[in-house]
Design a protein around this motif. Structure first.
Motif, PDB file in Angstrom:
ATOM      1  N   THR A 137      69.597  21.656 -58.431  1.00 21.24           N
ATOM      2  CA  THR A 137      68.941  21.391 -59.744  1.00 21.24           C
ATOM      3  C   THR A 137      67.115  20.289 -58.480  1.00 21.24           C
ATOM      4  O   THR A 137      66.618  20.873 -58.887  1.00 21.24           O
ATOM      5  CB  THR A 137      69.671  20.054 -60.316  1.00 21.24           C
ATOM      6  N   LEU A 194      63.448  20.784 -58.724  1.00 24.72           N
ATOM      7  CA  LEU A 194      62.694  19.481 -59.231  1.00 24.72           C
ATOM      8  C   LEU A 194      61.446  19.996 -58.109  1.00 24.72           C
ATOM      9  O   LEU A 194      60.766  18.594 -58.601  1.00 24.72           O
ATOM     10  CB  LEU A 194      63.318  18.252 -59.886  1.00 24.72           C
ATOM     11  N   ALA A 215      57.632  18.641 -59.399  1.00 20.50           N
ATOM     12  CA  ALA A 215      57.352  16.943 -59.219  1.00 20.50           C
ATOM     13  C   ALA A 215      56.053  17.086 -58.708  1.00 20.50           C
ATOM     14  O   ALA A 215      54.981  16.560 -59.091  1.00 20.50           O
ATOM     15  CB  ALA A 215      58.282  16.648 -58.810  1.00 20.50           C
ATOM     16  N   SER A 222      54.123  22.113 -66.754  1.00 19.83           N
ATOM     17  CA  SER A 222      55.776  21.407 -65.347  1.00 19.83           C
ATOM     18  C   SER A 222      56.101  20.039 -65.800  1.00 19.83           C
ATOM     19  O   SER A 222      56.835  19.860 -65.848  1.00 19.83           O
ATOM     20  CB  SER A 222      54.486  20.498 -64.223  1.00 19.83           C
ATOM     21  N   PHE A 264      60.096  19.781 -65.954  1.00 23.48           N
ATOM     22  CA  PHE A 264      60.739  18.383 -65.339  1.00 23.48           C
ATOM     23  C   PHE A 264      61.745  18.311 -66.289  1.00 23.48           C
ATOM     24  O   PHE A 264      62.582  17.592 -65.452  1.00 23.48           O
ATOM     25  CB  PHE A 264      59.597  17.410 -65.079  1.00 23.48           C
ATOM     26  N   LEU A 308      64.593  20.811 -66.898  1.00 20.47           N
ATOM     27  CA  LEU A 308      65.923  20.763 -66.082  1.00 20.47           C
ATOM     28  C   LEU A 308      66.911  19.545 -65.969  1.00 20.47           C
ATOM     29  O   LEU A 308      67.444  20.134 -65.186  1.00 20.47           O
ATOM     30  CB  LEU A 308      64.538  20.861 -64.195  1.00 20.47           C
ATOM     31  N   ALA A 309      66.203  18.707 -65.951  1.00 18.58           N
ATOM     32  CA  ALA A 309      66.924  17.080 -65.416  1.00 18.58           C
ATOM     33  C   ALA A 309      67.847  17.141 -67.073  1.00 18.58           C
ATOM     34  O   ALA A 309      68.717  16.458 -66.652  1.00 18.58           O
ATOM     35  CB  ALA A 309      65.823  15.536 -65.615  1.00 18.58           C
TER      36      ALA A 309
END
Length: 370
Positions: free
Chosen positions: A249, A253, A257, A276, A280, A283-284
């Motif tokens: 992760t 990221l 980022a 993006s 972002f 993915l989190a």
């Protein structure tokens, strides 16, 4: 790094761990709160749909005029239509005006060129019809639906239907949060956003499948033993893959980022913002749902099976019997027997004193003079 690797090895071997399953109600509450916030933001603010979905015109020009001045100029030239202005690299501006057709776009192009003090030919114009945008939206929804169905079928075959259902709920959780953040932030929804959403779905499934595969391997012949319950096995599976999930992760990221904060924030690249931000947030959220949502849901669903319930009772009974046995051994450990002192009769704790032999001193001189 060596300490992190040592922790990862201990997590994998089950020497240390965090009780994710036991505290699952906390994670459920956090997810419900975030999801409600996303839904409220979506209902109140709505999505800022790009012209690819609503139709309109996009004007690109290289000028030194600020974005606020360009927005005011574009809205005046468009007769009150709302304009979205983004600063691109190289001093160019992207002016997007929704609801313009071909006849309206030409006068707006000429008016923009006049107000910006540039030739008309230097104002690049692109027109998007609403029917084309609607077709893109329909295809995006169709692709998303097919993707969900295929995922559920695959997971049901490769693992079981409970894992497929938990993965589907985790995917919906990730999508809802990402779309809600888009509504709250006000970023424009473009085809790049759709690409980002489809990408995060695959990544979210990757983490989830890794944990599920570990759980499937660890739970073979589970009912033949009485050491661990299904929830404890699921918890050990999460801990054994925790460091891997964190590493993948973080590595994923970092470049995203860079795209979001450097490319979109400082360079002003509009398309990078659309992709993006979805990546972002997604993915989190995907990493969170794989650990805190999907596997605890599987443990809850699996715990309703009669066999798993019976296993939990056997494990509990065995542990209770072992605890009672240990307590009984501690109670039966008594001090050494007490004996009476030969002279005053008080109790003495210690090894028992043997009485003196009656034949003691026989055959030896008494020491008396004759």
């Amino acid at each position: 790094m060596s300490k992190l690797g040592n922790i990862g090895a201990r997590l994998y071997r089950g020497e240390v761990g965090y009780d994710f399953i036991g505290k699952r109600k906390i994670w459920y509450g956090i997810s419900i709160l975030i999801t409600i916030t996303a839904i409220v933001g979506l209902a109140v603010r709505g999505l800022n749909m790009g012209i690819e979905f609503s139709g309109g015109a996009v004007f690109t020009a290289k000028t030194s005029v600020s974005t606020s001045e360009a927005r005011h100029t574009a809205e005046s030239a468009a007769g009150g239509h709302q304009a979205v202005v983004q600063k691109l690299g190289g001093g160019s501006l992207r002016i997007q005006i929704s609801g313009l057709d071909t006849k309206q776009a030409v006068p707006v192009q000429e008016e923009l060129a006049k107000d910006l003090n540039i030739p008309v030919k230097d104002v690049n114009t692109q027109l998007v019809g609403p029917s084309w945008g609607e077709e893109i939206a329909n295809k995006a929804w169709l692709g998303l639906g097919i993707f969900m169905v295929l995922v559920v079928i695959y997971l049901a075959i490769a693992f079981e239907w409970r894992m497929a259902l938990a993965a589907l709920i985790a995917l919906i959780h990730d999508l809802t949060i990402t779309v809600g953040v888009y509504a709250l932030v006000g970023f424009e929804v473009t085809p790049g956003t759709v690409i980002g959403l489809l990408t995060i779905l695959g990544y979210s499934l990757y983490d989830t499948v890794v944990v599920f595969d570990s759980l499937k391997e660890a739970s073979k012949d589970l009912t033949k033993q009485t050491r661990f319950t299904y929830g404890e096995i699921a918890n050990r599976s999460i801990n054994s893959t925790l460091v891997r999930s964190i590493n993948t992760t973080v590595v994923a990221l970092l470049p995203v980022a860079g795209l979001l904060f450097v490319g979109g924030g400082f360079l002003g690249a509009g398309m990078l913002n659309d992709i993006s931000l979805a990546l972002f947030v997604g993915l989190a959220a995907g990493a969170y749902s794989s650990i805190f949502i999907a596997t605890p849901l599987v443990a809850d669903l699996k715990g309703r099976e009669p066999q798993i319930k019976a296993l939990a009772k056997r494990v509990k009974a065995k542990r209770a019997a072992a605890a009672a046995k240990d307590a009984g051994q501690e109670d039966t450990e008594e001090p050494a027997p007490a004996t009476a002192d030969a002279e005053d009769g008080t109790a003495v704790v210690g090894p028992r004193q043997q009485p003196a032999s009656r034949n003691r001193g026989r055959g030896r001189p008494s020491g008396k003079r004759r």
